[in-house]
Scaffold this active site. Sequence first.
Site, PDB file in Angstrom:
ATOM      1  N   LYS A 111      -6.768 -15.355   7.463  1.00  0.00           N
ATOM      2  CA  LYS A 111      -7.985 -15.255   6.327  1.00  0.00           C
ATOM      3  C   LYS A 111      -9.410 -15.712   6.895  1.00  0.00           C
ATOM      4  O   LYS A 111     -10.314 -15.159   6.499  1.00  0.00           O
ATOM      5  CB  LYS A 111      -7.513 -15.957   5.180  1.00  0.00           C
ATOM      6  N   LYS A 194       3.387   2.151   7.455  1.00  0.00           N
ATOM      7  CA  LYS A 194       3.799   2.258   6.028  1.00  0.00           C
ATOM      8  C   LYS A 194       2.748   2.540   5.098  1.00  0.00           C
ATOM      9  O   LYS A 194       1.513   2.484   5.468  1.00  0.00           O
ATOM     10  CB  LYS A 194       4.535   0.968   5.929  1.00  0.00           C
ATOM     11  N   LYS A 197      -2.075  -0.528   0.537  1.00  0.00           N
ATOM     12  CA  LYS A 197      -3.489  -0.347   0.018  1.00  0.00           C
ATOM     13  C   LYS A 197      -4.455  -0.783   1.022  1.00  0.00           C
ATOM     14  O   LYS A 197      -5.729  -0.202   1.077  1.00  0.00           O
ATOM     15  CB  LYS A 197      -3.545  -1.376  -1.348  1.00  0.00           C
TER      16      LYS A 197
END
Length: 331
Positions: A111, A194, A197
């Site tokens: 992050k 895979k 989003k």
Amino acid sequence: MERVVSGVRPTGNIHLGNYFGAIKNFVALQEQCETFFFIADYHALTTHPNASELQDRIKETLATYLACGLNPDKTTLYIQSHIPEIPELYLIFNMLAHLGELERSTTFKDKVAKQQSNINAGLLTYPVLMAVDIIIHRATKVPVGKDQEQHLEMTRNFVNRFNHLYETDFFPEPEAFNFNQALVKVPGLDGKGKMGKSEGANNAVYLIEDPKAIQKKVMRAVTDSGPKEKNSPVSEPVANLFKLMELVSEPDVLNNFKEDYANCSIRYGDLKKQLAQDIIKFTDPLRSKIQYYLKEEDLLRSIVQKGAEKAHESAGETLSGVKKIIGLKAL
């Protein structure tokens, strides 16, 4: 009976990968265990979403999970911020977490790299809140993916630290729930990894998408130039489409296309057209149920209120026990 806790961030737009992975398996779990399922809206605040957007995502996520079979009569279904015991226990466990271990968290490092203009304290203590989500119900099992294993290990560290410091066995040590062969890796439409989003707008097929959008995406799916000789190895992009077909199509349909590939007569346009039709047929009932729940706001409200009452009772027992153990309930 085993107590199992699982949660999901309110991201909206849940795709086939989510359905065949976490959702389908958790729906099965509610028949076997005492289950708690929550929408993690506090976690979403680490990225400062627009308030109205967050509410829409919460509602859509709730509607989707109900449409997929989550039963509020069989599982405790609630929204994280509706349970006041969670932030209070989060505060207490922040006193047990060490700065070094939080800074070493893989999620925190990721992050920091991705949102350098918004490195807030919530990101640093994210693993503590995740731990509290589990231990607030003194859960023994947690369904986790590979990317969440470190957080579960940190949860066990916090639990053992608490039990050791206060010479108690109040908290059980939670373990990962192993679905064994039930876990399905759903490939995306980009011919590589895979479905997800974060992999791009055209990689995933969302349960709420209309048929035209699904058709358009699937027809753009990556393939290859075709087999050069009979019984050629199947390339990854085509194998991905076969895998998707395995999940949504009839077995004989899949076998026919595999045979066409093996004898070099396959037409990718026909393959994609059939796959799109089968995905649309599979998602139609789910999409209809999602749209139904989205219109029934009073029903959604009553479901999460009922879930909050059940979760509050369990969370209250845990917090009361913790406060007594650590000396905050002397009077």
